[in-house]
Write a protein that holds these residues in place. Structure first.
Motif, PDB file in Angstrom:
ATOM      1  N   ASN A 250      70.310 -57.786 120.061  1.00 32.00           N
ATOM      2  CA  ASN A 250      70.354 -59.229 120.305  1.00 32.00           C
ATOM      3  C   ASN A 250      70.130 -59.516 121.782  1.00 32.00           C
ATOM      4  O   ASN A 250      70.770 -58.932 122.643  1.00 32.00           O
ATOM      5  N   ALA A 251      69.221 -60.415 122.089  1.00 33.83           N
ATOM      6  CA  ALA A 251      68.929 -60.761 123.479  1.00 33.83           C
ATOM      7  C   ALA A 251      69.055 -62.267 123.637  1.00 33.83           C
ATOM      8  O   ALA A 251      68.406 -63.025 122.921  1.00 33.83           O
TER       9      ALA A 251
ATOM     10  N   VAL B  72      67.785 -58.353 131.216  1.00 38.12           N
ATOM     11  CA  VAL B  72      67.821 -58.915 129.868  1.00 38.12           C
ATOM     12  C   VAL B  72      69.157 -58.550 129.260  1.00 38.12           C
ATOM     13  O   VAL B  72      69.490 -57.369 129.143  1.00 38.12           O
ATOM     14  N   VAL B  73      69.949 -59.555 128.910  1.00 41.32           N
ATOM     15  CA  VAL B  73      71.246 -59.287 128.299  1.00 41.32           C
ATOM     16  C   VAL B  73      71.032 -59.052 126.818  1.00 41.32           C
ATOM     17  O   VAL B  73      70.647 -59.956 126.078  1.00 41.32           O
ATOM     18  N   ALA B  74      71.249 -57.820 126.404  1.00 40.77           N
ATOM     19  CA  ALA B  74      71.057 -57.428 125.012  1.00 40.77           C
ATOM     20  C   ALA B  74      72.400 -57.053 124.429  1.00 40.77           C
ATOM     21  O   ALA B  74      73.126 -56.242 124.996  1.00 40.77           O
TER      22      ALA B  74
ATOM     23  N   ARG C 230      59.195 -59.437 119.434  1.00 43.90           N
ATOM     24  CA  ARG C 230      59.949 -58.412 120.153  1.00 43.90           C
ATOM     25  C   ARG C 230      59.327 -58.056 121.501  1.00 43.90           C
ATOM     26  O   ARG C 230      60.017 -57.573 122.386  1.00 43.90           O
TER      27      ARG C 230
ATOM     28  N   LEU D  47      60.642 -58.463 125.215  1.00 42.52           N
ATOM     29  CA  LEU D  47      61.616 -57.580 125.853  1.00 42.52           C
ATOM     30  C   LEU D  47      60.953 -56.403 126.557  1.00 42.52           C
ATOM     31  O   LEU D  47      61.530 -55.799 127.454  1.00 42.52           O
TER      32      LEU D  47
ATOM     33  N   ALA E  99      77.658 -63.811 125.742  1.00 41.35           N
ATOM     34  CA  ALA E  99      76.421 -63.405 126.407  1.00 41.35           C
ATOM     35  C   ALA E  99      76.470 -63.758 127.889  1.00 41.35           C
ATOM     36  O   ALA E  99      76.069 -62.954 128.750  1.00 41.35           O
TER      37      ALA E  99
ATOM     38  N   ARG F 207      67.872 -63.925 130.025  1.00 44.83           N
ATOM     39  CA  ARG F 207      67.023 -63.189 130.952  1.00 44.83           C
ATOM     40  C   ARG F 207      67.258 -63.726 132.352  1.00 44.83           C
ATOM     41  O   ARG F 207      67.286 -64.949 132.551  1.00 44.83           O
TER      42      ARG F 207
END
Length: 727
Positions: free
Chosen positions: A55-56, A31-33, A21, A24, A136, A59
């Motif tokens: 959920n990522a 960061v697309v989460a 983790r 992040l 995403a 980047r």
């Protein structure tokens, strides 16, 4: 038992890099989460703290690099490239700015939607991630566009994006993703982003896309498990029992401990572990051990013994898996009846990189570097064995030098051995390295399988009935997957591909006899389809020819109206090969049609008779796998799958000798197809707008039947036992 020298090498544990983790935390850029739904998530996963760990998948850094997090193991199938393309296309990124990085182990974030846990297999990688990665990418694009709109004080509708450049359509002002990333990271996550119409795809379906991992692998710069080194690391090899089910009864380690570089010898549940300063020392130490084994509960039957027992079961009534019409009455009423029995041997996976892994641990944390296909079920093994908290175990998923199913055992046998190697020695760093002989002789093979068929024809040559009994060992029974994947006592992976045939057969019955052995078995590339495709398609060919039918037209006449995709690939491959029958000259032709992992494949093989043995010169392959995300990778997968299946058809077999020992220990005895033996392969991908399906495995099943049918055109007899040639 433990045998150690007075001074034993102790590893110094250093920081192992980012946890699953922490990548992040404190990240600069975007960061697309996303909180994406995970179908089939288990109760334990559903209870995960989604707020803490969203959920990522993407980047975007200030240097304009877009990194796509890949939740599937890259083992040569092109997962990194295929999944990255989905995101990049929806972002309108430039392919040169895209990078792929293995996602950390976290099933709450990166579960396979087909499994409900984080894992790779069953040709599900791209299929289950198709919408996830597109969403995403579209989300990242929307955030970057909104960041540009706010920066320029204009409407998002006045902005366009192309090849990684965001443009103000009114003024012509531009910005890169990297320049907008930090502002985009402050924006709220958009909801219900608009996905592209497939007609607007630029990367998806494009030819000539360079694989993201190709250059580094070609230069030898990629890191596989076998390459991982840690400071102070000991290398460990394990002496395993010579027969399945045998256990250690006595051990003399004195000669091993006298060797330079051998640090310790310890008994673990799977055998005897030798700890060395390097691989050479560990191997020498293992060779010097004097061990005695208790074989009271060992498997001592030979392959021939097992075959006879499997044949007897196939000739007897078994559990019915599919039943249409009255097979017995149809057989009695048939003008002519036919019988056939097929024997398929155990097969090793024989990947170029044997099983291996590195563990570095303290009582507070454990880091594992290995190519693990299902980290969700592997991580608890390390936690429970080492006594480390579950959330303190981090699995760093490495490239795999091939797998073909071997790195995804339900029993976690290798991961368990690695954990016990570490637990027996205490905190430190350890590399467990299997040799080729370990990889070949320690089981987890494709199951030995027998098929028995009975079929009938009427006076006009029409097929009247079809009776198929399959006898083999269940892969699922006795594992953690049994409850979820076996229904009514049936392990459908044992006979998949023999039911739900596309052909209109008036009476059809498929039965399964579950066999018991001490040999560990496992899925092997394409699993049950690898033997069912051969058996069903060669027996069908025999019935068609006996009834005076052309093998291609006879199949087309039998395909039901609800199977248009089967029909389309068969018609296409016949067109590609300019089919005019099995042939009568020095080159003969065989055809096969098979659906597996959601994809439809038809193949025609051209086979020459060279001094009484088959030589495959050309193969035509038509494939319908839905949307072709990466055509070049798909063709490579079809070519590789054909070569893999052809190798097993002609050469491969794993044999238990009298007493239960394994005969084939290395490539010298376990012959695989050589590069010079590869045929010329022509692949045609059918256009489609249907969601993508599997490509890693569907190319393998049909080739064996196509070759078998072509060889029968030469000899008049279908090979009933594979491999056709052998070692």
């Amino acid at each position: 038992m433990q045998f150690t020298k007075p001074v034993e090498l102790q590893a110094t544990v250093k920081s192992s890099g980012p946890s699953r983790r922490s990548f992040l935390v404190g990240a600069t850029g975007l960061v697309v989460a996303m909180a994406l739904p995970i179908k089939g998530r288990t109760q334990a996963l559903a209870a995960a703290d989604a707020k803490f760990a969203p959920n990522a998948f993407i980047r975007v850094s200030p240097d304009n690099v877009v990194t796509v997090l890949i939740k599937h193991l890259e083992m040569g199938q092109g997962a990194n490239t295929g999944l990255a393309i989905l995101a990049a296309d929806e972002m309108d990124a430039d392919w040169s700015q895209i990078r792929a990085e293995q996602a950390p182990d976290d099933p709450a974030l990166y579960a396979n939607l087909a499994f409900g846990v984080q894992g790779t297999g069953g040709s599900t990688g791209l299929a289950n991630s198709y919408m996830t990665m597109r969403e995403a990418g579209a989300t990242a694009r929307a955030l970057l566009v909104e960041a540009a709109a706010q920066t320029w004080g204009i409407s998002a509708g006045d902005i366009s994006v192309s090849t990684g450049v965001v443009t103000n359509e009114t003024t012509g002002q531009t910005a890169t993703f990297g320049e907008l990333a930090e502002r985009a990271a402050t924006l709220p996550m958009p909801q219900d982003v608009q996905l592209k119409d497939p007609s607007d795809f630029k990367l998806i379906g494009a030819e000539g896309i360079t694989r993201l991992d190709a250059a580094d692998k070609a230069r030898g710069q990629s890191t596989f498990s076998i390459d991982v080194m840690r400071e102070g690391m000991q290398v460990v090899t394990v002496l395993h029992p010579p027969k399945f089910g045998a256990v250690l009864s006595s051990l003399d380690a004195s000669a091993a401990l006298d060797l330079p570089g051998v640090n310790a010898v310890r008994e673990i549940p799977s055998g005897v572990a030798v700890y060395g300063a390097d691989t050479f020392a560990a191997l020498r130490g293992r060779d010097a051990l004097i061990a005695q084994w208790d074989e009271t509960n060992a498997e001592t039957r030979s392959s021939r013994d097992l075959e006879e027992q499997f044949l007897a079961a196939a000739r007897s009534p078994a559990r019915v898996a599919e039943n249409i019409g009255d097979v017995d009455a149809s057989l009695d009423q048939s003008e002519r009846t036919f019988e056939a029995e097929y024997i398929f041997p155990y097969l090793a996976h024989a990947a170029m990189e044997p099983l291996d892994g590195v563990i570095e641990w303290t009582p507070e944390q454990a880091d594992v570097w290995s190519a693990i296909q299902i980290p969700t079920i592997a991580a608890p093994v390390f936690s429970s064995t080492l006594g480390v908290a579950p959330d303190a175990v981090s699995i760093h998923t490495m490239y795999a030098g091939g797998s073909f199913g071997h790195r995804s055992t339900p029993t976690n046998h290798f991961e368990s051995e690695l954990a016990h190697v570490a637990a027996a020695a205490g905190p430190g760093a350890y590399k467990l390295q299997w040799t080729r002989e370990d990889d070949m002789t320690q089981g987890y093979y494709r199951p030995l399988t027998v098929h028995r068929f009975r079929g009938g024809l009427d006076a006009d040559g029409n097929i009247t009935c079809w009776d198929n009994t399959v006898a083999n060992q269940s892969i699922m029974a006795g594992t953690m997957f049994e409850q979820a994947l076996m229904t009514d006592g049936l392990d459908r992976t044992s006979f998949e591909g023999s039911t739900d045939l596309p052909y209109a057969l008036p009476a059809r019955r498929v039965s399964w006899a579950q066999m018991q052995t001490g040999v560990p078995v496992l899925w092997w590339r394409a699993v049950g389809h690898t033997h069912t495709a051969y058996a069903t398609e060669t027996f069908l060919d025999e019935l068609l020819i006996a009834g005076g039918r052309d093998p291609v037209q006879g199949r087309l006449d039998l395909i039901t109206e609800d199977r248009p995709r089967d029909r389309a690939v068969l018609e296409r491959v016949a067109e590609m090969a300019q089919w005019s029958g099995p042939g009568t000259g020095e080159r003969r032709y065989g055809v096969a049609l098979h659906r597996s992992f959601g994809s439809f494949v038809a193949q025609i093989a051209e086979v020459e008779d060279r001094d009484g043995t088959p030589h495959v010169t050309r193969v035509w392959c038509a494939l319908d796998c839905g949307v072709a995300v990466t055509p070049d990778v798909i063709r490579a997968q079809m070519e590789g799958g054909i070569g893999f299946g052809l190798s097993a058809t002609l050469f491969e077999q794993l044999t238990l000798e009298a007493g239960g020992t394994v005969r084939e220990r290395n490539y010298g005895a376990y012959r695989v197809l050589g590069l010079e033996e590869m045929p010329e392969i022509m692949v045609d991908i059918m256009p489609s707008e249907v969601a993508p399906t599997g490509v890693g495995e569907p190319g393998t099943p049909p080739i064996s039947a196509a070759v078998g049918n072509a060889w029968r055109a030469h000899t008049g007899q279908t090979p009933r036992r594979l491999p056709i040639i052998g070692a």
